[in-house]
Structures are given as C-alpha cells and as structure tokens.
Design a protein around this motif. Structure first.
Motif, mmCIF file in Angstrom:
data_model
loop_
_atom_site.group_PDB
_atom_site.id
_atom_site.type_symbol
_atom_site.label_atom_id
_atom_site.label_comp_id
_atom_site.label_asym_id
_atom_site.label_seq_id
_atom_site.Cartn_x
_atom_site.Cartn_y
_atom_site.Cartn_z
ATOM 1 N N GLU A 1 0.899 -1.199 0.149
ATOM 2 C CA GLU A 1 0.059 -0.093 0.017
ATOM 3 C C GLU A 1 0.958 1.243 0.140
ATOM 4 O OE1 GLU A 1 -3.252 2.506 2.507
ATOM 5 O OE2 GLU A 1 -2.798 0.466 3.290
ATOM 6 N N MET A 2 1.659 1.082 -1.013
ATOM 7 C CA MET A 2 2.526 2.528 -1.088
ATOM 8 C C MET A 2 2.030 3.357 -2.125
ATOM 9 S SD MET A 2 6.091 0.041 -1.050
ATOM 10 C CE MET A 2 5.433 -0.957 -1.961
ATOM 11 N N ILE A 3 0.884 3.899 -2.013
ATOM 12 C CA ILE A 3 0.152 4.699 -3.024
ATOM 13 C C ILE A 3 0.327 6.126 -2.494
ATOM 14 C CG2 ILE A 3 -2.087 5.236 -4.292
ATOM 15 C CD1 ILE A 3 -2.509 2.187 -4.049
ATOM 16 N N GLY A 4 0.911 6.969 -2.954
ATOM 17 C CA GLY A 4 0.987 8.578 -2.566
ATOM 18 C C GLY A 4 -0.122 9.281 -3.270
ATOM 19 N N THR A 5 -0.351 10.633 -2.910
ATOM 20 C CA THR A 5 -1.151 11.278 -3.422
ATOM 21 C C THR A 5 -1.016 11.240 -5.101
ATOM 22 O OG1 THR A 5 -1.477 12.965 -1.560
ATOM 23 C CG2 THR A 5 -2.123 13.793 -3.628
ATOM 24 N N ALA A 6 0.237 11.296 -5.395
ATOM 25 C CA ALA A 6 0.391 11.436 -7.020
ATOM 26 C C ALA A 6 0.705 9.827 -7.317
ATOM 27 C CB ALA A 6 1.609 12.387 -7.163
ATOM 28 N N GLY A 7 0.265 9.156 -6.780
ATOM 29 C CA GLY A 7 0.299 7.589 -7.204
ATOM 30 C C GLY A 7 1.855 6.878 -6.989
ATOM 31 N N PHE A 8 2.788 7.456 -7.392
ATOM 32 C CA PHE A 8 4.036 6.860 -7.721
ATOM 33 C C PHE A 8 4.972 7.328 -6.938
ATOM 34 C CE2 PHE A 8 1.443 6.564 -11.567
ATOM 35 C CZ PHE A 8 1.471 5.257 -11.625
ATOM 36 N N GLU A 9 4.963 8.465 -6.101
ATOM 37 C CA GLU A 9 6.024 9.060 -5.528
ATOM 38 C C GLU A 9 6.637 8.224 -4.274
ATOM 39 O OE1 GLU A 9 2.696 11.238 -3.509
ATOM 40 O OE2 GLU A 9 3.236 10.033 -5.262
ATOM 41 N N GLU A 10 5.923 7.227 -3.623
ATOM 42 C CA GLU A 10 6.499 6.251 -2.617
ATOM 43 C C GLU A 10 7.148 5.041 -3.302
ATOM 44 O OE1 GLU A 10 3.781 5.325 0.231
ATOM 45 O OE2 GLU A 10 2.967 7.616 0.258
ATOM 46 N N GLY A 11 7.605 5.134 -4.660
ATOM 47 C CA GLY A 11 8.359 4.257 -5.188
ATOM 48 C C GLY A 11 7.643 2.741 -5.342
ATOM 49 N N ILE A 12 6.215 2.875 -5.627
ATOM 50 C CA ILE A 12 5.445 1.543 -5.744
ATOM 51 C C ILE A 12 6.063 0.536 -6.951
ATOM 52 C CG2 ILE A 12 3.623 2.458 -7.134
ATOM 53 C CD1 ILE A 12 1.928 0.469 -5.304
ATOM 54 N N VAL A 13 6.199 1.292 -7.943
ATOM 55 C CA VAL A 13 6.568 0.439 -9.182
ATOM 56 C C VAL A 13 7.990 -0.343 -8.900
ATOM 57 C CG1 VAL A 13 7.617 0.384 -11.679
ATOM 58 C CG2 VAL A 13 5.440 1.857 -10.842
ATOM 59 N N GLY A 14 8.746 0.176 -8.551
ATOM 60 C CA GLY A 14 10.165 -0.460 -8.214
ATOM 61 C C GLY A 14 10.087 -1.560 -6.910
ATOM 62 N N HIS A 15 9.341 -1.203 -6.111
ATOM 63 C CA HIS A 15 9.359 -2.232 -4.770
ATOM 64 C C HIS A 15 8.349 -3.574 -5.118
ATOM 65 C CE1 HIS A 15 10.548 1.324 -1.962
ATOM 66 N NE2 HIS A 15 11.143 0.365 -1.388
ATOM 67 N N MET A 16 7.396 -3.024 -5.843
ATOM 68 C CA MET A 16 6.649 -4.425 -6.148
ATOM 69 C C MET A 16 7.284 -5.127 -7.360
ATOM 70 S SD MET A 16 4.184 -4.391 -3.853
ATOM 71 C CE MET A 16 2.600 -5.428 -4.647
ATOM 72 N N ALA A 17 7.880 -4.451 -8.237
ATOM 73 C CA ALA A 17 8.546 -5.435 -9.206
ATOM 74 C C ALA A 17 9.693 -6.263 -8.714
ATOM 75 C CB ALA A 17 9.250 -4.183 -10.474
ATOM 76 N N HIS A 18 10.591 -5.618 -7.517
ATOM 77 C CA HIS A 18 11.498 -6.277 -6.854
ATOM 78 C C HIS A 18 10.803 -7.452 -6.015
ATOM 79 C CE1 HIS A 18 15.103 -6.960 -4.482
ATOM 80 N NE2 HIS A 18 14.497 -6.850 -3.555
ATOM 81 N N ALA A 19 9.515 -7.132 -5.457
ATOM 82 C CA ALA A 19 8.860 -8.363 -4.803
ATOM 83 C C ALA A 19 8.373 -9.222 -5.602
ATOM 84 C CB ALA A 19 7.742 -7.545 -4.012
ATOM 85 N N ARG A 20 8.028 -8.911 -6.818
ATOM 86 C CA ARG A 20 7.541 -10.093 -7.605
ATOM 87 C C ARG A 20 8.872 -10.703 -8.093
ATOM 88 N NH1 ARG A 20 6.599 -6.820 -12.227
ATOM 89 N NH2 ARG A 20 8.676 -7.561 -13.275
ATOM 90 N N GLU A 21 9.979 -10.327 -8.311
ATOM 91 C CA GLU A 21 10.985 -11.058 -8.737
ATOM 92 C C GLU A 21 11.792 -11.622 -7.775
ATOM 93 O OE1 GLU A 21 11.752 -11.431 -11.847
ATOM 94 O OE2 GLU A 21 10.254 -10.480 -12.468
ATOM 95 N N GLN A 22 11.924 -11.434 -6.444
ATOM 96 C CA GLN A 22 12.618 -11.734 -5.507
ATOM 97 C C GLN A 22 11.810 -12.512 -4.415
ATOM 98 O OE1 GLN A 22 15.962 -11.760 -5.513
ATOM 99 N NE2 GLN A 22 15.778 -10.658 -7.465
ATOM 100 N N PHE A 23 10.614 -12.341 -4.157
ATOM 101 C CA PHE A 23 9.787 -12.801 -2.904
ATOM 102 C C PHE A 23 8.717 -13.797 -3.238
ATOM 103 C CE2 PHE A 23 10.658 -8.554 -0.952
ATOM 104 C CZ PHE A 23 12.024 -8.698 -0.955
ATOM 105 N N VAL A 24 7.925 -13.508 -4.547
ATOM 106 C CA VAL A 24 6.792 -14.080 -4.724
ATOM 107 C C VAL A 24 7.027 -15.326 -5.655
ATOM 108 C CG1 VAL A 24 4.389 -13.575 -5.997
ATOM 109 C CG2 VAL A 24 5.441 -11.747 -4.495
ATOM 110 N N ARG A 25 6.344 -16.390 -5.353
ATOM 111 C CA ARG A 25 6.559 -17.643 -6.158
ATOM 112 C C ARG A 25 5.719 -17.443 -7.612
ATOM 113 N NH1 ARG A 25 1.922 -19.990 -6.689
ATOM 114 N NH2 ARG A 25 0.309 -19.593 -5.275
ATOM 115 N N PRO A 26 6.181 -18.239 -8.430
ATOM 116 C CA PRO A 26 5.558 -18.173 -9.847
ATOM 117 C C PRO A 26 4.061 -18.283 -9.599
ATOM 118 C CG PRO A 26 7.553 -19.376 -10.013
ATOM 119 C CD PRO A 26 7.554 -19.220 -8.614
#
Length: 284
Positions: free
Chosen positions: A88-113
């Motif tokens: 839940e890293m959604i800022g007023t402008a949507g992306f300023e809390e780095g949600i794209v990078g963090h979720m991409a990293h989680a998808r590649e490193q933490f989440v199983r296929p």
C-alpha cells in the motif's frame, strides 16, 4: 481500508505465505494472518513503526505468525516462497513512494511463480477541472501567479470539481513492470463546452487491487487529487490535449488547445519553467 480488506478476504487462503512491503502500522500483515495465512512477513524500515506492528500483532493474537523485518525492502533476504505481496505504497500522486520499483522487486525476489500482487495495477485518471481560489479572496496574487501556474497543486479530498467525463491518463501493470522502469507519457484529449472555466488538469489515482476490485482516490479517501494548472483559455467551446510527464523530479505538462473559432494555443508548464515565469511576470 475497506477496499484492501475486501481484497485480502477474497484472496488470502489458509496456509498462504504473505509479505507486506512498506508495512507501516502493519494493519494488512495482521489482517492477512487473521484470515489464515500461515506466515506473514511485514517489512518496514522505520524502527518506531516496527514496534507498532509487533504490538498490533500481539493485540490481535497473531504474533506467532507475523514476523517483522525492520529493514529496507531491497535489503530483505527473503526467498521466493510467498503466495502474495501487498504494497500500500500509493501516494497522492500515485508513484512518489516508489511502488513500481518495490513491487517489481517483490515479484522477482519474494513471490513464487503464480503468486499475486496487491495492487496489480496503478494508474492515473484525469479530467479538466475548476477549483476554489488557492489564496485568500482579499489578497492580490498577480506577483506570484506565474510561479503558481508552473507547479502542481494538491487539492484536498472532495474539492476537485471536474468539467468533463474523466479519461485514463496512464497506467502501469505491476505484474510486468521493471524495477527501474520510467513512467510512460500520459496523454488525454477532452472536448470543452466553455474552455474559460478550466483551471487545469485534475489528476487522481486509480488502482486495481484485484480483478473487479478498483480503488479510486477521487472521492471517499484521504488522498485528494492534484491539479496541473494552466493559463486561462479563451471563452467558448474547443478541444484540449494534455501530454504529461509524471516521473518524479521532471514533472511537466503540455497543452494544445483548438478553439471553436479555429484559434490554436500551445503551452508548456512545469517547475523547470518557474524562473522564467517569475522573471517575465508582472513588475511593479
């Protein structure tokens, strides 16, 4: 909160492993555990909030299943064993809390296929808007009006009044985005009944938390919206096209207006133009 709670109730299955990125107070980590997740890892880099998460988990009887990692998410040494990543890293402008990078990293490193992300898409919705005055009514503001026209304005919840049906400005699919991916250009075109009513482009966040479950910050949330101001357009009908670069650090927006009388106006806006706007503004 109601939208996120609804998604977790629908998608967390007994026995799941869940990771909560930028956990904050830990509410979603605790909710996931309460819904039957066998293991939940809450990642939060602020020491004070880490203690809050631990206390919240104890209060709700799930401390044995909620592990708190007080570390930057990029440095968390986790393996790809998780069925779900929440962010839940959604800022007023949507992306300023780095949600794209963090979720991409989680998808590649933490989440199983085959695992899921919440949210799975974040985007921006927009429409020409008019707003209440941004300064006291009894104060003349011409001296900084040019400067104010070059910077985005946060508009409090419920105060953004749109003039047309909204359109999608841009969207990012977090299930496919790359960690360092720049935001795509935002483009939208609108027909106006009276262009002189437009104060700027009103922008707010839309997020698809799961198929069929959308969250909009347009109304009913604490986020509010953003106004990208423009100079006053001529009275009468016309069409206006907006092109927006929403990337942090280089935000700018361009308008092309075609009036019903055949007139044409083009203008560039953004913080990078602020100095010139002040130097060319009204002088005493």
């Amino acid at each position: 909160n109601a939208a996120f709670r609804r998604v977790l109730a629908a998608r967390v299955r007994p026995g799941d492993a869940v990771v909560d990125i930028g956990s904050g107070s830990g509410i979603w980590a605790v909710v996931a555990a309460g819904l039957g997740a066998r293991r939940v890892v809450a990642i939060e880099r602020e020491e004070l909030l880490c203690r809050v998460i631990e206390r919240l988990a104890r209060e709700n009887g799930v401390a044995d299943r909620v592990e708190v990692l007080c570390v930057d998410a990029y440095k968390a040494g986790l393996t790809r064993e998780f069925d779900m990543a929440i962010g839940e890293m959604i800022g007023t402008a949507g992306f300023e809390e780095g949600i794209v990078g963090h979720m991409a990293h989680a998808r590649e490193q933490f989440v199983r296929p085959g695992g899921v992300l919440v949210p799975e898409m974040v985007g921006l919705q927009a429409a020409p808007a008019t707003t209440p005055g941004l300064s006291p009514a009894d104060l003349k503001t011409e001296s900084f009006g040019s400067l104010a026209g070059q910077v985005p304005h946060w508009i409090g919840p419920g105060r953004l009044r749109t003039l047309t049906r909204s359109r999608r400005l841009l969207s990012v699919d977090l299930r496919k985005a790359e960690p360092a991916q720049a935001l795509p250009p935002g483009r939208a075109e609108f027909a106006l009944h009276d262009a002189s009513e437009v104060s700027g482009l009103g922008v707010w966040v839309v997020a698809r938390l799961a198929p069929g479950i959308l969250l909009s910050t347009r109304t009913g949330t604490h986020w509010g919206g953003t106004l990208l101001p423009i100079e006053r357009l001529p009275k009468g009908p016309g069409r206006v096209r907006f092109e927006v670069d929403w990337n942090p650090g280089r935000r700018r927006w361009r308008i092309d207006f075609e009036g019903g009388d055949g007139s044409h106006t083009t203008a560039e806006h953004g913080p990078g133009f602020a100095l010139g706007a002040v130097l060319l503004g009204p002088r005493g």
